[in-house]
Design an enzyme around this catalytic site. Structure first.
Site, PDB file in Angstrom:
ATOM      1  N   CYS A 392       0.822  -1.197   0.000  1.00 39.70           N
ATOM      2  CA  CYS A 392       0.000   0.000   0.000  1.00 39.70           C
ATOM      3  C   CYS A 392       0.868   1.264   0.000  1.00 39.70           C
ATOM      4  O   CYS A 392       1.485   1.543  -1.019  1.00 39.70           O
ATOM      5  CB  CYS A 392      -1.019  -0.039   1.128  1.00 39.70           C
ATOM      6  N   HIS A 518      -3.673  -5.043   0.191  1.00 38.90           N
ATOM      7  CA  HIS A 518      -3.073  -5.618   1.401  1.00 38.90           C
ATOM      8  C   HIS A 518      -3.220  -7.140   1.381  1.00 38.90           C
ATOM      9  O   HIS A 518      -4.227  -7.665   1.872  1.00 38.90           O
ATOM     10  CB  HIS A 518      -3.793  -5.093   2.646  1.00 38.90           C
ATOM     11  N   GLU A 520      -1.827  -9.208   3.171  1.00 39.33           N
ATOM     12  CA  GLU A 520      -1.696  -9.778   4.525  1.00 39.33           C
ATOM     13  C   GLU A 520      -3.046 -10.106   5.149  1.00 39.33           C
ATOM     14  O   GLU A 520      -3.143 -11.011   5.984  1.00 39.33           O
ATOM     15  CB  GLU A 520      -0.901  -8.828   5.440  1.00 39.33           C
TER      16      GLU A 520
HETATM   17  N1  GLN Z   1      -1.953   6.700   2.579  1.00 37.40           N
HETATM   18  C1  GLN Z   1      -2.073   5.916   1.379  1.00 37.40           C
HETATM   19  C2  GLN Z   1      -3.422   6.083   0.701  1.00 37.40           C
HETATM   20  O1  GLN Z   1      -4.380   6.448   1.360  1.00 37.40           O
HETATM   21  C3  GLN Z   1      -1.792   4.446   1.661  1.00 37.40           C
HETATM   22  C4  GLN Z   1      -2.765   3.811   2.606  1.00 37.40           C
HETATM   23  C5  GLN Z   1      -2.263   2.513   3.201  1.00 37.40           C
HETATM   24  O2  GLN Z   1      -1.059   2.249   3.250  1.00 37.40           O
HETATM   25  N2  GLN Z   1      -3.175   1.701   3.706  1.00 37.40           N
HETATM   26  O3  GLN Z   1      -3.562   5.822  -0.461  1.00 37.40           O
END
Ligand code: GLN
Length: 556
Positions: A392, A518, A520
């Protein structure tokens, strides 16, 4: 553990409530998950839900320092991290219905009041709030999809905010009769100076539960040391619980041993007997045992560094920790996970802080704090060809660092960090532009992703079409796509409908992959996340190819 043929009897939905006393953090989630794991291994359809007594609608707006990781369900709910345990132990997806907060209960009651549903009545905690809690407790049961609904009540008995929940449990036990059961988890401390285990806090905690009208059927005693059977008998006597239903939960090296420890003390059988469900044979735990066997046998170690800004708090990256453990175990290695504080990383210490690592994960996150350390780490791992996994924000950082260093765009950035960046290689998603509310408005939940057939990611998954969970507002800016691809960073995964870039990789590196999603969140004991398994495999191969020595932990 012997395996017998399972005979599933027709059961009405059974409700098991799990409460906690004495102190928080005793592991109600792990006990609930362990029981669910055993019942599922007996062939029952089981789900676990959590009722959290705080006022927030969901934990999505909470800082990880407050509440640990925010877990995301496939249907896009930002949920308590215990739902992650539920999925990891049961291999069954949870949804929005599995996590309810006081905020949601009140919001629903207030909405009804405004609609006029209670016209003429004074709206009160009892019966309106408690009725709404009871309605929510039974929602999943009414789907007909489950034989057992385990409900974990957040907080500790005695908390003011838990009271409406306990009152609801009291009423439900009365209404459901044999189809309801209460397990109370307490703590038996060992007083070192006196060299004694103490049962008094447990007695007090059960008394508090009894005062609100709940008699626990089963007590699970969390303890550092074995509790002698005479002491357990004494607790049974004082607390009106059958002696065989006083179970100890002694600290174990891995949470994944808890189902086995609970089964050794017949927790699953006690529950079935008390609920008038015939006990047929033994739970089929052979796949679980296979995992535990690998966990115990692994003698070599793989060392992974996690670069993030919440490293003081391990719960902040709970699902990543667990996904890595699953992956290391299936690769027959022990996991040595080191946290590297991204705020402390800089060009002069990066070599030292990343020394001895077989692979590096750059963590998800929000905001500017600690971001520069992530860029420093990524430049180092890219140039030194160390297996690297960006998740992410970690993936977004891979893109930004590559733009700055390889594409020659020194001010490239995400508009999250710099709204005026001349090269917005990470941009706000179109559908996010008019959003002003922070809660529950990110791109959330599972989305399709198509992977290029010749990508490392597709090879890891063994397929080109996957679905993974998201939680972000920003995305890779497709205007830059050609320049990235020409310079060697491939966009190998994209959403078929929106063309949002979901996966980037550097094909000429050992393993350098970033995912906007994600992975995970979907790693479970019986079904580890393919990308994590492949990343750890690459880390092990790197370790062996480079003949790396295991370096003792430095000062990260
Ligand atoms: N801050 C970034 C976004 O909102 C990544 C979010 C995250 O790592 N879950 O796109």
């Amino acid at each position: 553990m012997c395996v017998k043929i399972l005979i599933i009897t027709d059961v009405e939905t059974k409700y098991i409530f799990v409460t906690g006393g004495v102190v928080s953090s005793l592991g109600k989630g792990i006990i609930s998950s362990s029981l669910a794991c055993l019942l599922k291994a007996r062939g029952y359809r089981v789900t676990i839900q959590k009722f959290d007594p705080y006022i927030n609608i969901d934990p999505g707006t909470l800082n990880p320092y407050e509440h640990g990781e925010c877990y995301v369900t496939v249907d896009g709910h930002e949920a308590d991290l215990d739902l992650g345990h539920y999925e990891r132990f049961t291999n069954v997806h949870t949804t929005r219905a599995n996590n309810v907060t006081t905020g949601r209960i009140y919001q629903s009651v207030i909405d009804k009041e405004r609609r006029g549903d209670y016209l003429g009545k004074t709206v009160q905690i009892i019966p309106h709030i408690t009725d709404e809690i009871k309605r929510n407790v039974k929602l999943l049961g009414q789907t007909g999809n489950f034989d057992f609904i385990i409900t974990e009540i957040g907080g500790t008995v005695g908390d003011i905010e838990s009271l409406p929940y306990l009152e609801s449990v009291r009423q439900l036990r009365w209404e459901l009769g044999k189809n309801a059961l209460c397990i109370h988890l307490t703590y038996v401390p060992y007083i070192r100076a006196a060299k004694e285990l103490k049962t008094k806090p447990t007695q007090h905690s059960v008394k508090q539960l009894q005062e609100v009208g709940i008699q626990p059927d089963v007590l699970v005693l969390r303890t550092e040391r074995e509790i002698p059977s005479a002491m357990r008998k004494k607790i049974a006597q004082f607390c009106n619980v059958a002696p065989d239903a006083v179970i100890q939960s002694v600290d174990v090296p891995s949470i994944y041993e808890v189902p086995i420890k609970m089964h050794e003390q017949h927790l699953d059988e006690i529950v079935l007997n008390k609920m008038d469900v015939p006990v047929n044979g033994e739970p089929d735990m052979h796949q679980w045992m296979h995992f535990l066997d690998k966990l115990h046998r692994a003698d070599k170690t793989v060392t992974i560094g996690l670069v993030g800004k919440y490293v003081e708090l391990q719960d902040a990256y709970k699902s990543i920790n667990e996904a890595l453990l699953h992956a290391a175990t299936y690769n027959d290695h022990k996991l040595d996970l080191r946290y590297i504080h991204s705020e402390k990383l800089n060009e002069s210490n990066v070599k030292e802080l990343l020394r001895g690592l077989d692979g590096v994960i750059v963590a998800p996150g929000f905001g500017q704090r600690g971001i520069d350390g992530k860029f420093v780490a990524l430049k180092y791992t890219r140039e030194n060809d160390i297996p690297t996994f960006g998740i992410c924000l970690g993936m977004q950082c891979m893109v930004i660092e590559f733009a700055r260093d390889v594409l020659g765009l020194p001010d490239a950035n995400s508009v999250e960090m710099n709204i005026n960046t001349p090269d917005n290689v990470i941009d706000l998603m179109e559908e996010q532009k008019n959003i002003s509310n922070m809660g529950g408005t990110m791109r959330l939940g599972a989305y399709d992703c198509h992977l290029a057939a010749d990508s490392k990611a597709a090879k890891a998954y063994g397929t080109t079409d996957i679905k993974e969970r998201h939680r972000h507002r920003y995305e890779f800016n497709n205007d830059y796509r050609e320049r990235f691809e020409a310079a060697g960073m491939r966009c190998v995964g994209e959403n078929p409908a929106s063309h949002l870039v979901e996966v980037v990789e550097l094909p000429d590196k050992r393993w350098f992959i970033g995912t906007q999603y994600h992975p995970e969140y979907s790693s479970t004991v019986l079904s580890p996340a393919p990308l994590f398994v492949d990343f750890v495999k690459a880390a092990i191969e790197y370790h062996e190819a480079e003949n790396l020595e295991n370096v003792a932990e430095c000062n990260a």
